[in-house]
Scaffold this motif. Structure first.
Motif, PDB file in Angstrom:
ATOM      1  N   TYR A 156      -3.315  -3.774  -2.151  1.00  0.00           N
ATOM      2  CA  TYR A 156      -2.621  -4.330  -0.986  1.00  0.00           C
ATOM      3  C   TYR A 156      -2.949  -3.509   0.260  1.00  0.00           C
ATOM      4  O   TYR A 156      -3.213  -4.064   1.341  1.00  0.00           O
ATOM      5  CB  TYR A 156      -1.124  -4.351  -1.230  1.00  0.00           C
ATOM      6  CG  TYR A 156      -0.335  -5.075  -0.173  1.00  0.00           C
ATOM      7  CD1 TYR A 156      -0.036  -6.421  -0.327  1.00  0.00           C
ATOM      8  CD2 TYR A 156       0.116  -4.421   0.972  1.00  0.00           C
ATOM      9  CE1 TYR A 156       0.698  -7.105   0.640  1.00  0.00           C
ATOM     10  CE2 TYR A 156       0.833  -5.086   1.942  1.00  0.00           C
ATOM     11  CZ  TYR A 156       1.128  -6.431   1.775  1.00  0.00           C
ATOM     12  OH  TYR A 156       1.843  -7.098   2.737  1.00  0.00           O
ATOM     13  N   ASP A 165      -6.419  -4.346   1.463  1.00  0.00           N
ATOM     14  CA  ASP A 165      -6.481  -5.609   2.189  1.00  0.00           C
ATOM     15  C   ASP A 165      -5.953  -5.447   3.617  1.00  0.00           C
ATOM     16  O   ASP A 165      -6.517  -5.997   4.567  1.00  0.00           O
ATOM     17  CB  ASP A 165      -5.673  -6.681   1.463  1.00  0.00           C
ATOM     18  CG  ASP A 165      -6.343  -7.157   0.177  1.00  0.00           C
ATOM     19  OD1 ASP A 165      -7.572  -6.964   0.044  1.00  0.00           O
ATOM     20  OD2 ASP A 165      -5.636  -7.693  -0.693  1.00  0.00           O
ATOM     21  N   SER A 184      -8.266  -5.923   6.904  1.00  0.00           N
ATOM     22  CA  SER A 184      -7.841  -6.945   7.842  1.00  0.00           C
ATOM     23  C   SER A 184      -7.740  -6.374   9.250  1.00  0.00           C
ATOM     24  O   SER A 184      -8.111  -7.029  10.230  1.00  0.00           O
ATOM     25  CB  SER A 184      -6.486  -7.518   7.418  1.00  0.00           C
ATOM     26  OG  SER A 184      -6.013  -8.454   8.360  1.00  0.00           O
TER      27      SER A 184
END
Length: 206
Positions: free
Chosen positions: A185, A188, A192
């Motif tokens: 997580y 990501d 991003s």
């Protein structure tokens, strides 16, 4: 990232765990907390610095208090969050877990060092709580924090690997261990926010 092994515990020193614009409030909160220090525990065990919104703050690795009231009266929301952030560094895992529940959905950038630090610890119940509440964390703020603190991020990843290997490897497969799920997580959120980091070898997925 820089660390200090041992230092005299003072309200002003403890307040440096928070941004400069909150120092008046932070010193008041930390002064109240220090009234509950355990006898002989005026030194904390370690302190590390991280970058929060282009400002260096210093977070204690562990603090020692006795009979701490988890909710002081007459404090505002930010002061309450500061109090709980410090309690995430408490020597009791139960108190760290309880404090985490109060800050994980706060949406404040300056709470992130305390949340991320807990990911690099060995208490799996705390990791479970973090994973369950990841949706309460602002992904962009998290990605920015991780991008601004690559050494701290890498150290957290290494600790997750180490604790899984020592305590959980025999009973929990790597792909099922909650610590690795949280790191995915984080990965990501980082990519991003900063897509160029996704190609770096150091950030390859587990």
């Amino acid at each position: 990232m820089e660390t200090i092994e041992t230092e005299k515990l003072t309200a002003a020193g403890l307040a440096r765990a928070f941004p400069s614009k909150f120092q008046t409030q932070a010193k008041r909160v930390c002064g109240s907390i220090l009234r509950y220090s355990l006898p002989g525990s005026k030194d904390w065990i370690g302190r590390f610095n991280v970058n929060v919104n282009d400002e260096v703050i210093w977070v204690p690795s562990r603090v020692y208090f006795e009979k701490v009231p988890f909710d002081f009266a007459h404090i505002d929301e930010d002061e309450h969050l500061m109090q709980q952030c410090i309690f995430t560094r408490h020597h009791s895992g139960y108190k760290r877990q309880a404090a985490l529940a109060k800050i994980i959905s706060s949406n404040k950038s300056w709470t992130l060092p305390f949340i991320v630090f807990l990911v690099g610890e060995y208490v799996i119940e705390i990791l479970d709580d973090i994973y369950a509440d990841l949706s309460g964390i602002d992904d962009d703020k998290l990605g920015q924090f991780l991008a601004n603190n690559p050494e701290f991020h890498l150290l957290t990843r290494e600790r997750v690997v180490s604790y899984w290997d020592v305590y959980y490897r025999r009973n929990i497969p790597r792909n099922e261990y909650v610590g690795f799920k949280i790191l995915e997580y984080f990965q990501d959120a980082l990519i991003s926010h900063s897509p160029e980091l996704g190609s770096r070898k150091v950030w390859k997925r587990f």
